[in-house]
Design an enzyme around this catalytic site. Structure first.
Site, PDB file in Angstrom:
ATOM      1  N   ILE A  12      45.902  43.725  29.237  1.00 41.44           N
ATOM      2  CA  ILE A  12      47.046  42.979  28.715  1.00 41.44           C
ATOM      3  C   ILE A  12      46.860  42.700  27.231  1.00 41.44           C
ATOM      4  O   ILE A  12      47.798  42.808  26.438  1.00 41.44           O
ATOM      5  CB  ILE A  12      47.245  41.669  29.500  1.00 41.44           C
ATOM      6  CG1 ILE A  12      47.422  41.950  30.995  1.00 41.44           C
ATOM      7  CG2 ILE A  12      48.466  40.915  28.980  1.00 41.44           C
ATOM      8  CD1 ILE A  12      47.439  40.713  31.868  1.00 41.44           C
ATOM      9  N   GLY A  36      36.863  45.538  28.060  1.00 39.44           N
ATOM     10  CA  GLY A  36      37.817  46.212  27.196  1.00 39.44           C
ATOM     11  C   GLY A  36      37.288  47.531  26.669  1.00 39.44           C
ATOM     12  O   GLY A  36      36.154  47.935  26.934  1.00 39.44           O
ATOM     13  N   PHE A  73      43.026  35.728  25.963  1.00 32.37           N
ATOM     14  CA  PHE A  73      42.968  36.556  27.175  1.00 32.37           C
ATOM     15  C   PHE A  73      41.550  36.671  27.730  1.00 32.37           C
ATOM     16  O   PHE A  73      41.381  36.961  28.917  1.00 32.37           O
ATOM     17  CB  PHE A  73      43.453  37.982  26.871  1.00 32.37           C
ATOM     18  CG  PHE A  73      44.901  38.105  26.515  1.00 32.37           C
ATOM     19  CD1 PHE A  73      45.893  37.953  27.467  1.00 32.37           C
ATOM     20  CD2 PHE A  73      45.278  38.394  25.213  1.00 32.37           C
ATOM     21  CE1 PHE A  73      47.233  38.081  27.139  1.00 32.37           C
ATOM     22  CE2 PHE A  73      46.612  38.531  24.865  1.00 32.37           C
ATOM     23  CZ  PHE A  73      47.597  38.375  25.842  1.00 32.37           C
ATOM     24  N   ALA A  74      40.543  36.504  26.893  1.00 32.81           N
ATOM     25  CA  ALA A  74      39.167  36.810  27.289  1.00 32.81           C
ATOM     26  C   ALA A  74      38.741  35.990  28.499  1.00 32.81           C
ATOM     27  O   ALA A  74      38.754  34.759  28.457  1.00 32.81           O
ATOM     28  CB  ALA A  74      38.219  36.549  26.123  1.00 32.81           C
ATOM     29  N   ALA A  75      38.347  36.679  29.575  1.00 29.96           N
ATOM     30  CA  ALA A  75      37.926  35.980  30.800  1.00 29.96           C
ATOM     31  C   ALA A  75      37.400  36.985  31.814  1.00 29.96           C
ATOM     32  O   ALA A  75      37.758  38.164  31.783  1.00 29.96           O
ATOM     33  CB  ALA A  75      39.096  35.214  31.414  1.00 29.96           C
ATOM     34  N   TYR A 141      37.662  32.113  40.653  1.00 30.62           N
ATOM     35  CA  TYR A 141      38.457  32.620  39.529  1.00 30.62           C
ATOM     36  C   TYR A 141      39.628  31.689  39.250  1.00 30.62           C
ATOM     37  O   TYR A 141      39.815  31.225  38.119  1.00 30.62           O
ATOM     38  CB  TYR A 141      38.953  34.034  39.839  1.00 30.62           C
ATOM     39  CG  TYR A 141      40.073  34.481  38.928  1.00 30.62           C
ATOM     40  CD1 TYR A 141      39.878  34.592  37.552  1.00 30.62           C
ATOM     41  CD2 TYR A 141      41.329  34.796  39.445  1.00 30.62           C
ATOM     42  CE1 TYR A 141      40.910  34.994  36.712  1.00 30.62           C
ATOM     43  CE2 TYR A 141      42.365  35.196  38.618  1.00 30.62           C
ATOM     44  CZ  TYR A 141      42.154  35.297  37.255  1.00 30.62           C
ATOM     45  OH  TYR A 141      43.174  35.679  36.428  1.00 30.62           O
ATOM     46  N   LYS A 145      40.249  29.026  35.928  1.00 31.99           N
ATOM     47  CA  LYS A 145      41.446  29.006  35.080  1.00 31.99           C
ATOM     48  C   LYS A 145      42.086  27.619  35.082  1.00 31.99           C
ATOM     49  O   LYS A 145      42.557  27.126  34.042  1.00 31.99           O
ATOM     50  CB  LYS A 145      42.442  30.055  35.568  1.00 31.99           C
ATOM     51  CG  LYS A 145      42.031  31.489  35.311  1.00 31.99           C
ATOM     52  CD  LYS A 145      42.143  31.842  33.835  1.00 31.99           C
ATOM     53  CE  LYS A 145      42.015  33.324  33.594  1.00 31.99           C
ATOM     54  NZ  LYS A 145      42.273  33.711  32.199  1.00 31.99           N
ATOM     55  N   HIS A 187      42.991  46.281  41.083  1.00 28.60           N
ATOM     56  CA  HIS A 187      44.437  46.077  41.118  1.00 28.60           C
ATOM     57  C   HIS A 187      45.131  47.191  41.901  1.00 28.60           C
ATOM     58  O   HIS A 187      44.756  48.370  41.802  1.00 28.60           O
ATOM     59  CB  HIS A 187      44.994  45.984  39.702  1.00 28.60           C
ATOM     60  CG  HIS A 187      44.542  44.765  38.972  1.00 28.60           C
ATOM     61  ND1 HIS A 187      44.790  44.545  37.638  1.00 28.60           N
ATOM     62  CD2 HIS A 187      43.847  43.673  39.402  1.00 28.60           C
ATOM     63  CE1 HIS A 187      44.279  43.389  37.275  1.00 28.60           C
ATOM     64  NE2 HIS A 187      43.697  42.845  38.322  1.00 28.60           N
TER      65      HIS A 187
END
Length: 321
Positions: A12, A36, A73-75, A141, A145, A187
């Site tokens: 993303i 990434g 976004f980093a996670a 997870y 968040k 996914h």
């Protein structure tokens, strides 16, 4: 405007960077490349290889580049992995996130857009899910968040930062140049398309005894480009708070497989296996708050999501490898 994008080499994140650059933003990508890919980073962006665990490096980037906003976004983001190694998730997604929040405070950056998840809701009785539904994560997870969301709220109250929190409902799809490539793919849609390309023999369906019409889990999918457009609106329009981002329509695993067969014209063999721990049966978004607040609504349906992903995977059968 200069934007720091953490995790900007990921799925993303890289598409967000691509679209930001196309809209004229200056972008600094901060990514440790654990998930990434350097080839996914738009060459017009400034890339810094680094981890938010490295407080000194992170602070030096803020000092040198002076970003006006951050998209975070980093996670770590694998439900099944979080059920095995919760410490990784609380360390990376929560503890190290404090470094980023402290950098915002130290360098006077007020705007942060946070990539959260519908996993904070867990199993719910009310569908579709709006932001007032009780949050009860069923995996580390989702819990990690939610904890970061709570930290953002305290930094808002105490330090005056202005967070926008987006709870995603299953991002999918691709642009012409960027798509989904995880080193460990969990996914559904990319796993299905790997089978369609002949890279895997079959697609495994995790569970067929859920309380749904066909017994498989139901999810709400959103095109990654629609998702990114919400983030850009968060940079352009002054609003704060928590918002669900989805299509407000659920599809079962079997429905997604059948639709993928039609789009790819490939057989895509499927087999049932046991449920994954931590997977709720149904997750479908109510995005009306986002629409009422800043005029956002998705433009792409399920067919266009799968079609765009299929085009990218056909042209990048090995991903960025």
């Amino acid at each position: 405007m200069k934007i720091l994008v953490t995790g900007g080499a990921g799925y993303i994140g890289s598409i967000c960077v691509e679209i930001l650059i196309n809209k004229g933003y200056q972008v600094v990508v901060f990514d440790n490349l654990s998930e990434g890919h350097i080839l996914a980073v738009d060459p017009k962006a400034l890339f810094v290889k680094g981890d938010i665990a490295d407080r000194d490096l992170l602070f030096s980037v803020f000092a040198a580049e002076k970003p006006q906003a951050v998209i975070h976004f980093a996670a770590k983001a694998l439900v099944s992995e979080s059920m095995k190694f919760p410490s990784l998730y609380f360390q990376n997604n929560v503890a190290y996130g404090i470094n980023l929040l402290d950098a915002l405070v130290k360098f006077g950056v007020k705007r942060i857009v946070f990539s959260s998840t519908c996993s904070v809701y867990g199993s719910v009785n009310r569908i579709p899910i709006d932001e007032n539904v009780s949050v009860r994560p069923e995996n580390p997870y989702g819990e990690s968040k939610l904890l970061f969301e709570k930290m953002l709220e305290w930094y808002r109250k105490i330090h005056g930062i202005r967070p926008v929190i987006f709870r995603y409902f299953n991002a999918a799809g691709a642009t012409g140049s960027h798509g989904e490539h995880h080193r460990m793919e969990t996914h559904l849609i990319p796993r299905i398309l790997q089978v369609a390309l002949g890279l895997e023999p079959k697609i495994e369906i995790y569970g067929h005894d859920y309380p749904t019409d066909d017994g498989t889990a139901v999810r709400d999918y959103i095109h990654v480009v629609d998702l990114v457009e919400a983030h850009i609106k968060a940079l352009e329009i002054p609003f704060e708070g928590v918002y669900n981002l989805g299509n407000a329509k659920g599809y079962s695993v079997l429905q997604i497989i059948e639709l993928s067969r039609n789009i790819t014209s490939r057989p895509i063999p499927a087999v049932f296996t046991s449920r994954r721990a931590g997977d709720p049966p149904i997750l479908v978004a109510d995005f009306s708050k986002a629409f009422k607040t800043f005029g956002w609504k998705p433009k792409n349906d399920m067919s266009s999501i799968i079609h765009s992903a299929w085009l990218w995977h056909k042209s990048h059968p090995q991903g960025y490898g």
